[in-house]
Design an enzyme around this catalytic site. Sequence first.
Site, PDB file in Angstrom:
ATOM      1  N   ASP A 142       9.400  -3.457 -77.536  1.00  0.00           N
ATOM      2  CA  ASP A 142       7.687  -3.245 -77.403  1.00  0.00           C
ATOM      3  C   ASP A 142       6.983  -2.948 -78.683  1.00  0.00           C
ATOM      4  O   ASP A 142       6.606  -3.801 -79.028  1.00  0.00           O
ATOM      5  CB  ASP A 142       7.107  -2.133 -76.410  1.00  0.00           C
ATOM      6  CG  ASP A 142       7.392  -1.696 -75.179  1.00  0.00           C
ATOM      7  OD1 ASP A 142       7.992  -3.491 -74.506  1.00  0.00           O
ATOM      8  OD2 ASP A 142       7.531  -1.022 -74.690  1.00  0.00           O
ATOM      9  N   MET A 184       6.865  -8.685 -71.143  1.00  0.00           N
ATOM     10  CA  MET A 184       6.929  -7.135 -71.520  1.00  0.00           C
ATOM     11  C   MET A 184       6.099  -6.930 -72.835  1.00  0.00           C
ATOM     12  O   MET A 184       6.060  -8.660 -73.183  1.00  0.00           O
ATOM     13  CB  MET A 184       7.574  -6.598 -71.106  1.00  0.00           C
ATOM     14  CG  MET A 184       8.956  -6.460 -69.802  1.00  0.00           C
ATOM     15  SD  MET A 184      10.653  -5.856 -70.145  1.00  0.00           S
ATOM     16  CE  MET A 184      11.138  -5.215 -68.141  1.00  0.00           C
ATOM     17  N   HIS A 284      13.314  -8.091 -67.421  1.00  0.00           N
ATOM     18  CA  HIS A 284      14.551  -7.270 -67.455  1.00  0.00           C
ATOM     19  C   HIS A 284      15.777  -8.236 -68.826  1.00  0.00           C
ATOM     20  O   HIS A 284      16.479  -7.862 -68.686  1.00  0.00           O
ATOM     21  CB  HIS A 284      15.333  -6.268 -66.924  1.00  0.00           C
ATOM     22  CG  HIS A 284      14.299  -5.573 -66.698  1.00  0.00           C
ATOM     23  ND1 HIS A 284      13.490  -5.749 -65.293  1.00  0.00           N
ATOM     24  CD2 HIS A 284      14.260  -4.308 -67.288  1.00  0.00           C
ATOM     25  CE1 HIS A 284      12.551  -5.217 -65.273  1.00  0.00           C
ATOM     26  NE2 HIS A 284      13.605  -3.659 -66.260  1.00  0.00           N
TER      27      HIS A 284
END
Length: 362
Positions: A142, A184, A284
């Site tokens: 992130d 993500m 993922h």
Amino acid sequence: MNKKKIGILTSGGDCGGLNAAIRSIFFRAKNMYNMDVFGIKDGTAGLMQRPVSAIQLSYKTFEGYLLRQGGTFLGSTNKGNPYKFPNSSGEFIDRSKEIIDGYHQMKLDGLIIIGGDGSMQILKKLAKDGNMKIVAIPKTIDNDVGATESSIGFHTAVDIATQALDNLQSTAASHSRSMILEVMGRDAGHIALNAGIAGGADIILIPEIKYSIRGLIKKLNEMKKNNIQHSLIVVAEAVKKEDGTRVLHKYMDGEKRLGGIGDYIAEQLMKKTDVECRVTTLGHVQRGAPPTASDRILASAFGVYAVDLLNQEKFDRMVAWKDRKVIDVPIDEGISTYKNVERKDSLVETALSLGIYIGDNI
Ligand code: F6P
């Protein structure tokens, strides 16, 4: 002088570059200081086991492929705060003492933790409560740990998302479709913004900047006027619906995780236009991929510096990348500075200048 003994654990979500960091810690500790190095299994969970679940690392451990492999060979966990640990009857109990005892049973001279802000917060508290000597290395795809310009795993995630856009472009063009790629990043839009620029996206939606479906349609219509019938849209997982609600996916165990905003965007566009959309949720793949060269290099540099800190008995510090080199800051400072995308960031200006739609009124 007695040989020093150090431990390493990986905590939180895995990512590319963790094995490279562990390898670098081992080599520095062994080659420079002749320390014994132990890898603790499954994050703090390994310290709760009796006997403690740990393996002594050796040169043999690192022959071959580990440097190149995603994930963490030590295992990790991103569930279960030890201060409020769920037991089998659904109650929450404090298991922090078991971790602290496990650490002291190992008779370590120090522990290097590789984790994101959540893990660092917990380990910092454990260290304070239990007199544990820790040094932290930031990792998170992130890239939201503010004290470091780069965290281990981020570049790999951006690279994978960019490759996905490269692959989506040809099929988007073949079928004159809008391909939506959900990435993500939790509450920060760094992966979406970086990959969107690198992968030639036409629209990038991030949680920090307000968008509207009307704005998206306007952009797609402008493209049509230029005779461009296909498009690439990147959307970060924490982008909300127009009504302000988050899109969450509920798992069997009751856990809720971000996911599904790509489908919402597709649904809205297909309801209100004749654009045909398809959604790819990258998930993922962004975490398990082999680390990029830059993540391997960052991880290696962090590992070396972290061992030096332990050797100098400079505990409670987090390593960080700043101005082309490794520095260290107090862990508190490392976790108190959250960094998400800001309007003034150069990459926001870059995206706008490239004609990418990233929101209304900016
Ligand atoms: O924090 C890393 C991260 O990959 C986020 O980008 C994502 O929202 C989350 O972890 C997914 O967690 P899990 O692996 O538990 O599904």
